[in-house]
Design a protein around this motif. Structure first.
Motif, PDB file in Angstrom:
ATOM      1  N   ASP A  64      29.041  12.310  34.567  1.00  0.00           N
ATOM      2  CA  ASP A  64      28.782  11.103  33.787  1.00  0.00           C
ATOM      3  C   ASP A  64      27.519  10.431  34.330  1.00  0.00           C
ATOM      4  N   ASN A  65      26.474  10.368  33.514  1.00  0.00           N
ATOM      5  CA  ASN A  65      25.242   9.717  33.962  1.00  0.00           C
ATOM      6  C   ASN A  65      25.180   8.252  33.556  1.00  0.00           C
ATOM      7  N   GLY A  66      26.324   7.722  33.113  1.00  0.00           N
ATOM      8  CA  GLY A  66      26.389   6.327  32.695  1.00  0.00           C
ATOM      9  C   GLY A  66      26.209   6.140  31.211  1.00  0.00           C
ATOM     10  N   LYS A  67      25.692   7.154  30.532  1.00  0.00           N
ATOM     11  CA  LYS A  67      25.456   7.065  29.102  1.00  0.00           C
ATOM     12  C   LYS A  67      26.078   8.227  28.335  1.00  0.00           C
ATOM     13  N   LYS A  68      26.227   9.341  29.032  1.00  0.00           N
ATOM     14  CA  LYS A  68      26.629  10.565  28.340  1.00  0.00           C
ATOM     15  C   LYS A  68      27.411  11.463  29.286  1.00  0.00           C
ATOM     16  N   LEU A  69      28.284  12.290  28.696  1.00  0.00           N
ATOM     17  CA  LEU A  69      29.070  13.254  29.465  1.00  0.00           C
ATOM     18  C   LEU A  69      28.425  14.634  29.374  1.00  0.00           C
ATOM     19  N   PHE A  70      28.280  15.283  30.537  1.00  0.00           N
ATOM     20  CA  PHE A  70      27.767  16.641  30.603  1.00  0.00           C
ATOM     21  C   PHE A  70      28.869  17.545  31.149  1.00  0.00           C
ATOM     22  N   LEU A  71      29.181  18.600  30.411  1.00  0.00           N
ATOM     23  CA  LEU A  71      30.181  19.576  30.824  1.00  0.00           C
ATOM     24  C   LEU A  71      29.455  20.822  31.319  1.00  0.00           C
ATOM     25  N   VAL A  72      29.805  21.278  32.518  1.00  0.00           N
ATOM     26  CA  VAL A  72      29.035  22.337  33.173  1.00  0.00           C
ATOM     27  C   VAL A  72      29.938  23.500  33.552  1.00  0.00           C
ATOM     28  N   GLU A  73      29.493  24.715  33.229  1.00  0.00           N
ATOM     29  CA  GLU A  73      30.145  25.939  33.689  1.00  0.00           C
ATOM     30  C   GLU A  73      29.143  26.718  34.537  1.00  0.00           C
ATOM     31  N   ALA A  74      29.638  27.361  35.596  1.00  0.00           N
ATOM     32  CA  ALA A  74      28.765  28.106  36.502  1.00  0.00           C
ATOM     33  C   ALA A  74      29.396  29.440  36.870  1.00  0.00           C
ATOM     34  N   ASN A  75      28.585  30.501  36.869  1.00  0.00           N
ATOM     35  CA  ASN A  75      29.089  31.800  37.318  1.00  0.00           C
ATOM     36  C   ASN A  75      27.924  32.675  37.768  1.00  0.00           C
ATOM     37  N   TYR A  76      28.295  33.749  38.457  1.00  0.00           N
ATOM     38  CA  TYR A  76      27.303  34.664  39.034  1.00  0.00           C
ATOM     39  C   TYR A  76      27.772  36.088  38.801  1.00  0.00           C
ATOM     40  N   PHE A  77      26.839  36.965  38.419  1.00  0.00           N
ATOM     41  CA  PHE A  77      27.188  38.358  38.151  1.00  0.00           C
ATOM     42  C   PHE A  77      26.225  39.272  38.895  1.00  0.00           C
ATOM     43  N   SER A  78      26.744  39.973  39.886  1.00  0.00           N
ATOM     44  CA  SER A  78      25.908  40.891  40.651  1.00  0.00           C
ATOM     45  C   SER A  78      25.707  42.218  39.917  1.00  0.00           C
ATOM     46  N   GLY A  79      26.640  42.560  39.028  1.00  0.00           N
ATOM     47  CA  GLY A  79      26.551  43.807  38.277  1.00  0.00           C
ATOM     48  C   GLY A  79      26.704  43.573  36.796  1.00  0.00           C
ATOM     49  N   GLY A  80      26.237  44.533  36.003  1.00  0.00           N
ATOM     50  CA  GLY A  80      26.321  44.403  34.561  1.00  0.00           C
ATOM     51  C   GLY A  80      27.642  44.907  34.024  1.00  0.00           C
ATOM     52  N   GLY A  81      27.677  45.185  32.728  1.00  0.00           N
ATOM     53  CA  GLY A  81      28.896  45.692  32.115  1.00  0.00           C
ATOM     54  C   GLY A  81      29.309  44.894  30.900  1.00  0.00           C
ATOM     55  N   SER A  82      30.395  45.329  30.291  1.00  0.00           N
ATOM     56  CA  SER A  82      30.855  44.710  29.049  1.00  0.00           C
ATOM     57  C   SER A  82      31.339  43.278  29.252  1.00  0.00           C
ATOM     58  N   LYS A  83      31.747  42.951  30.473  1.00  0.00           N
ATOM     59  CA  LYS A  83      32.251  41.605  30.743  1.00  0.00           C
ATOM     60  C   LYS A  83      31.192  40.549  30.447  1.00  0.00           C
ATOM     61  N   LEU A  84      29.940  40.863  30.725  1.00  0.00           N
ATOM     62  CA  LEU A  84      28.880  39.884  30.533  1.00  0.00           C
ATOM     63  C   LEU A  84      28.713  39.527  29.065  1.00  0.00           C
ATOM     64  N   LYS A  85      28.914  40.526  28.198  1.00  0.00           N
ATOM     65  CA  LYS A  85      28.843  40.264  26.758  1.00  0.00           C
ATOM     66  C   LYS A  85      29.969  39.335  26.328  1.00  0.00           C
ATOM     67  N   SER A  86      31.169  39.575  26.856  1.00  0.00           N
ATOM     68  CA  SER A  86      32.308  38.729  26.487  1.00  0.00           C
ATOM     69  C   SER A  86      32.143  37.321  27.039  1.00  0.00           C
ATOM     70  N   VAL A  87      31.577  37.206  28.250  1.00  0.00           N
ATOM     71  CA  VAL A  87      31.352  35.883  28.840  1.00  0.00           C
ATOM     72  C   VAL A  87      30.347  35.099  27.998  1.00  0.00           C
ATOM     73  N   SER A  88      29.259  35.765  27.599  1.00  0.00           N
ATOM     74  CA  SER A  88      28.263  35.103  26.748  1.00  0.00           C
ATOM     75  C   SER A  88      28.897  34.630  25.444  1.00  0.00           C
ATOM     76  N   GLY A  89      29.704  35.498  24.853  1.00  0.00           N
ATOM     77  CA  GLY A  89      30.370  35.129  23.612  1.00  0.00           C
ATOM     78  C   GLY A  89      31.315  33.955  23.792  1.00  0.00           C
ATOM     79  N   GLU A  90      32.015  33.956  24.925  1.00  0.00           N
ATOM     80  CA  GLU A  90      32.950  32.862  25.202  1.00  0.00           C
ATOM     81  C   GLU A  90      32.223  31.524  25.286  1.00  0.00           C
ATOM     82  N   PHE A  91      31.085  31.501  25.972  1.00  0.00           N
ATOM     83  CA  PHE A  91      30.388  30.227  26.159  1.00  0.00           C
ATOM     84  C   PHE A  91      29.642  29.789  24.901  1.00  0.00           C
ATOM     85  N   ILE A  92      29.214  30.739  24.081  1.00  0.00           N
ATOM     86  CA  ILE A  92      28.658  30.366  22.781  1.00  0.00           C
ATOM     87  C   ILE A  92      29.732  29.678  21.942  1.00  0.00           C
ATOM     88  N   SER A  93      30.915  30.268  21.921  1.00  0.00           N
ATOM     89  CA  SER A  93      32.031  29.686  21.153  1.00  0.00           C
ATOM     90  C   SER A  93      32.409  28.318  21.700  1.00  0.00           C
TER      91      SER A  93
END
Length: 308
Positions: free
Chosen positions: A223-252
């Motif tokens: 809360d910056n006093g005027k607006k709410l910011f919702l934040v998600e954080a993650n780290y991926f050392s390797g690729g794979g199908s999971k990254l596509k699903s994660v991207s889709g999840e956060f777009i949704s």
């Protein structure tokens, strides 16, 4: 994405394409610290919990008839059976094993239960002995390769703890992001909470938010006093199908937030070399989510400017 002048000022990016290439070119190779590899406190806490039972079984070393001695121990101290799975590097207290009948070739399952009990029947004792024998546990006491079970189980716990590294890397990423958030909030007198559910956001920050899932919790809510910011954080050392699903999840998730509470902002902070092999789903998210950042962008003050 939402292009801002600060991208030019802070990281010399003149357009969306420059910003995306900056993200890909400045992914962190690793965020591991030296305490990442083994959670020693967890290892030794686990050992302390079962040490008395392991000490009882240490009496089997040097015995001529290990099977009979083992039977006597579990008859007198039935709680010892609780440590049987860990001797095979298994956490479960109930183990199902396949048993093939040699006569009719039927596939059956035998269930071995190692939950705490006050007393074992003769049949239960025989079943535990059978398990120790057929699984090879008795070999620990007769091949002179080890001298005590506590040292042996420490090695097992270290090995099993390596399986938790995937979860630890997520916590490390959250810790890194929190360091920046905390400094920004102290500097500007903003407020933030971690692992923020809708009810906690309302209780501590005073904002109403509609979530897509009942148990949804954001890594951070600021809360910056005027607006709410919702934040998600993650780290991926390797690729794979999971990254596509994660991207889709956060777009949704971004689309849902903007459709229900458009006054709130959503920021996705992600990093790791895994994105170099999976840049297409990252690009899709980058194009559709207002703010997609990496650690280097935080280092360059981008998050601070967005929150301002």
């Amino acid at each position: 994405m939402k292009y801002l002048d600060i991208y030019k000022e802070k990281i010399n990016c003149k357009n969306d394409e420059d910003v995306f290439q900056f993200i890909l070119s400045n992914l962190k190779e690793t965020i591991r610290k030296l305490d990442f590899f083994v959670d020693w406190r967890k290892v030794f806490n686990n050992i302390n919990d079962i040490a008395p039972k392991l000490i009882l079984l240490n009496n089997l070393f040097g015995k001529d008839n290990v099977k009979d001695e083992f039977k006597n121990i579990i008859l007198n101290y039935p709680e010892v059976i609780e440590v049987m799975p860990i001797l095979l590097a298994i956490r479960e207290k109930q183990i199902k094993a396949l048993d093939i009948n040699s006569i009719d070739n039927k596939f059956n399952y035998i269930v071995y239960n190692f939950k705490r009990c006050q007393k074992l029947s003769n049949d239960e004792v025989e079943k535990v002995v059978e398990f120790a024998d057929k699984s090879g546990i008795f070999n620990l006491f007769i091949n002179n390769k080890i001298s005590n079970l506590i040292d042996y189980v420490i090695g097992i716990e270290v090995g099993l703890d390596s399986n938790a590294r995937k979860n630890r890397i997520g916590r490390i990423m959250e810790d890194i992001v929190e360091k920046f958030i905390k400094e920004i909030c102290l500097k500007y007198n903003y407020r933030y909470i971690k692992q923020a559910k809708a009810n906690n956001i309302k209780r501590f920050l005073g904002y109403d938010i509609i979530v897509d899932e009942a148990d949804r919790k954001f890594d951070f809510a600021i809360d910056n006093g005027k607006k709410l910011f919702l934040v998600e954080a993650n780290y991926f050392s390797g690729g794979g199908s999971k990254l596509k699903s994660v991207s889709g999840e956060f777009i949704s998730l971004f689309n849902f937030i903007k459709s229900k509470t458009p006054e709130h902002e959503f920021i996705w902070i992600t990093d790791g070399l895994g994105w170099r092999d999976s840049h297409r789903p990252l690009r899709e998210a980058f194009d559709k989510i207002d703010y997609v950042l990496n650690i280097c962008m935080l280092e360059n003050g981008i998050l601070e400017e967005i929150l301002k």
